[in-house]
Motif scaffolding. Structure first.
Motif, PDB file in Angstrom:
ATOM      1  N   GLU A 158       2.885   8.099   7.765  1.00  0.00           N
ATOM      2  CA  GLU A 158       4.555   7.970   7.060  1.00  0.00           C
ATOM      3  C   GLU A 158       5.227   8.410   8.289  1.00  0.00           C
ATOM      4  N   LEU A 159       5.965   7.129   8.730  1.00  0.00           N
ATOM      5  CA  LEU A 159       7.226   7.278   9.595  1.00  0.00           C
ATOM      6  C   LEU A 159       8.620   6.870   9.138  1.00  0.00           C
ATOM      7  N   VAL A 160       9.061   7.036   8.368  1.00  0.00           N
ATOM      8  CA  VAL A 160      10.150   6.311   7.743  1.00  0.00           C
ATOM      9  C   VAL A 160      10.743   5.438   8.506  1.00  0.00           C
ATOM     10  N   THR A 161      11.428   5.241   9.700  1.00  0.00           N
ATOM     11  CA  THR A 161      12.327   4.704  10.176  1.00  0.00           C
ATOM     12  C   THR A 161      10.737   3.466  10.687  1.00  0.00           C
ATOM     13  N   GLY A 162       9.793   3.518  10.149  1.00  0.00           N
ATOM     14  CA  GLY A 162       9.140   2.855  10.680  1.00  0.00           C
ATOM     15  C   GLY A 162       8.991   1.637   9.244  1.00  0.00           C
ATOM     16  N   ASN A 163       8.582   2.667   8.503  1.00  0.00           N
ATOM     17  CA  ASN A 163       8.821   2.030   7.510  1.00  0.00           C
ATOM     18  C   ASN A 163      10.098   1.396   6.270  1.00  0.00           C
ATOM     19  N   PHE A 164      11.570   1.111   7.581  1.00  0.00           N
ATOM     20  CA  PHE A 164      12.463   0.460   7.085  1.00  0.00           C
ATOM     21  C   PHE A 164      12.225  -1.132   7.264  1.00  0.00           C
ATOM     22  N   ALA A 165      11.218  -1.077   8.043  1.00  0.00           N
ATOM     23  CA  ALA A 165      10.808  -2.431   8.249  1.00  0.00           C
ATOM     24  C   ALA A 165       9.932  -3.164   7.349  1.00  0.00           C
ATOM     25  N   LEU A 166       8.399  -2.570   7.041  1.00  0.00           N
ATOM     26  CA  LEU A 166       7.607  -2.960   6.905  1.00  0.00           C
ATOM     27  C   LEU A 166       7.591  -3.130   4.882  1.00  0.00           C
ATOM     28  N   MET A 167       8.772  -1.704   4.894  1.00  0.00           N
ATOM     29  CA  MET A 167       9.125  -2.506   3.066  1.00  0.00           C
ATOM     30  C   MET A 167      10.322  -2.792   2.449  1.00  0.00           C
ATOM     31  N   THR A 168      10.613  -3.406   3.832  1.00  0.00           N
ATOM     32  CA  THR A 168      11.558  -4.607   3.284  1.00  0.00           C
ATOM     33  C   THR A 168      10.932  -6.123   3.060  1.00  0.00           C
TER      34      THR A 168
ATOM     35  N   ILE B 220       3.003  14.345   2.153  1.00  0.00           N
ATOM     36  CA  ILE B 220       2.493  15.175   3.976  1.00  0.00           C
ATOM     37  C   ILE B 220       2.023  14.130   4.975  1.00  0.00           C
ATOM     38  N   ARG B 221       1.773  13.415   4.546  1.00  0.00           N
ATOM     39  CA  ARG B 221       1.434  12.146   5.808  1.00  0.00           C
ATOM     40  C   ARG B 221       3.393  11.725   6.324  1.00  0.00           C
ATOM     41  N   GLY B 222       4.092  12.320   5.907  1.00  0.00           N
ATOM     42  CA  GLY B 222       6.094  11.989   6.642  1.00  0.00           C
ATOM     43  C   GLY B 222       5.447  14.200   7.669  1.00  0.00           C
ATOM     44  N   PHE B 223       5.134  14.788   7.078  1.00  0.00           N
ATOM     45  CA  PHE B 223       5.206  15.959   7.529  1.00  0.00           C
ATOM     46  C   PHE B 223       4.312  16.122   8.854  1.00  0.00           C
TER      47      PHE B 223
ATOM     48  N   THR C  24       0.533  -1.026   0.010  1.00  0.00           N
ATOM     49  CA  THR C  24       0.187   0.179   0.042  1.00  0.00           C
ATOM     50  C   THR C  24       1.111   1.428  -0.072  1.00  0.00           C
ATOM     51  N   LYS C  25       1.900   1.301   0.235  1.00  0.00           N
ATOM     52  CA  LYS C  25       2.893   2.298   1.039  1.00  0.00           C
ATOM     53  C   LYS C  25       3.750   2.386  -0.192  1.00  0.00           C
ATOM     54  N   ALA C  26       3.869   1.632  -1.020  1.00  0.00           N
ATOM     55  CA  ALA C  26       4.313   1.590  -2.385  1.00  0.00           C
ATOM     56  C   ALA C  26       3.472   2.099  -3.579  1.00  0.00           C
ATOM     57  N   ARG C  27       2.109   2.315  -2.982  1.00  0.00           N
ATOM     58  CA  ARG C  27       1.604   2.605  -4.315  1.00  0.00           C
ATOM     59  C   ARG C  27       1.068   4.052  -4.056  1.00  0.00           C
ATOM     60  N   LEU C  28       1.724   5.360  -2.974  1.00  0.00           N
ATOM     61  CA  LEU C  28       1.404   6.023  -2.867  1.00  0.00           C
ATOM     62  C   LEU C  28       1.414   7.230  -3.397  1.00  0.00           C
ATOM     63  N   SER C  29       1.656   8.071  -3.625  1.00  0.00           N
ATOM     64  CA  SER C  29       1.855   9.545  -4.049  1.00  0.00           C
ATOM     65  C   SER C  29       2.697   9.590  -3.391  1.00  0.00           C
ATOM     66  N   VAL C  30       4.047  10.613  -4.518  1.00  0.00           N
ATOM     67  CA  VAL C  30       4.822  11.366  -3.280  1.00  0.00           C
ATOM     68  C   VAL C  30       4.434  12.286  -2.647  1.00  0.00           C
ATOM     69  N   LYS C  31       2.650  13.362  -2.788  1.00  0.00           N
ATOM     70  CA  LYS C  31       2.399  14.287  -2.421  1.00  0.00           C
ATOM     71  C   LYS C  31       1.753  13.792  -1.393  1.00  0.00           C
ATOM     72  N   ASP C  32       0.887  12.276  -1.027  1.00  0.00           N
ATOM     73  CA  ASP C  32       0.653  11.618  -0.180  1.00  0.00           C
ATOM     74  C   ASP C  32       1.693  11.349   0.864  1.00  0.00           C
ATOM     75  N   LEU C  33       3.082  11.219   0.188  1.00  0.00           N
ATOM     76  CA  LEU C  33       3.982  10.506   1.244  1.00  0.00           C
ATOM     77  C   LEU C  33       5.330  11.801   2.155  1.00  0.00           C
TER      78      LEU C  33
END
Length: 280
Positions: free
Chosen positions: A76-86, A30-33, A19-28
């Motif tokens: 979106e928190l990059v540290t959590g995504n390190f596990a989920l995307m892996t 905004i959610r990261g912000f 799901t995260k791989a499909r998100l647009s740059v805008k959503d990444l």
């Protein structure tokens, strides 16, 4: 039952990565912000409580609310995504390029959120720029210097120290992500993610997004920290450590022992998903 068994948990983490791989740059962005914003405010609260009470334990106990809000709101928190995307990459559901794309844009979004809070908190902690930093501001400056200049003074030992602390930190943070996914109820998610986050703060470990806030706020308040001090002596080693701690010791570890092909898509459907350019 309000419990997701490990095999289903790993499958859910892989689907979350898809799901995260499909998100647009805008959503990444905004959610990261939002995530940078939430952790910045939570960090300020923790430092304020620690300074006012003289008990850092209390600040660490309150800090996890910011992380819990990220989990509950699907941010979106990059540290959590390190596990989920892996996990999603190892299951061959997401291409490596999409993993890097997600990490990069979420990292930028987290940074911008922290910068925004840093500017506002810097204004607040100096009474609108009319006074010296408050005791809370002084403590933030002290912490920012300990995460940059002090590391530089230690040299190679400091660089590798922060990699190690980053590994342990994101092991706990990604453990919190997974424990938040183990429960389907709001109280269960809160309880699941609260204690690992409390542990990393209490242990004084290194989290890249929290460090972004500390260092940026310290610089806004006047701490003598250069761009090189920030990027090379903190962001680089902590990011490396966080990737290892989350990607290997949570994402890859749980995937390697709990995932079976029968959990995922049928082979034909899996091959079709791999052809989807969104996931490349």
């Amino acid at each position: 039952m309000d419990y997701v068994i490990p095999k289903e948990l790993v499958d859910a983490s892989i689907k979350a990565g898809e799901t995260k791989a499909r998100l647009s740059v805008k959503d990444l962005l905004i959610r990261g912000f939002y995530s940078g914003l939430a952790l910045g405010v939570a960090t300020t609260l923790a430092v304020t409580v620690a300074v006012q009470s003289g008990l850092p334990f209390l600040g660490a106990l309150l800090f996890p609310w910011g992380f819990a809000s990220i989990v509950l709101f699907g941010m979106e928190l990059v540290t959590g995504n390190f596990a989920l995307m892996t996990s999603a990459m190892l299951a061959r559901r997401v291409r490596f390029g999409r993993v890097i794309n997600n990490w990069l844009w979420v990292y930028i979004g987290n940074f911008l959120g922290c910068l925004f809070v840093a500017l506002l908190m810097g204004f607040s902690l100096t009474n609108g720029g009319t006074a010296d930093p408050s005791p809370v501001g002084e403590k933030i400056m002290e912490i920012a210097l300990s995460k940059t200049v002090a590391v530089k003074e230690m040299g190679t030992n400091g660089f590798f120290l922060f990699i190690v602390r980053g590994i342990f930190c994101n092991f706990l943070v990604c453990l919190a992500v997974m424990m938040g996914m183990v429960s389907k109820s709001v109280p269960g998610k809160f309880m699941g993610c609260w204690f690992p986050i409390f542990a990393f703060v209490t242990l004084g470990l290194e989290h890249i997004v929290v460090n972004m806030f500390f260092i940026l706020t310290g610089m806004v308040l006047g701490a003598p920290i250069s761009g090189m001090d920030m990027v090379f002596w903190d962001f680089l080693p902590v990011t490396i450590g966080n990737i290892i701690g989350g990607g290997i010791f949570i994402g890859a570890l749980l995937y390697s022992t709990h995932y079976t092909k029968s959990q995922g898509l049928p082979q034909m459907a899996m091959e079709e998903s791999m052809k989807n350019p969104v996931l490349r």
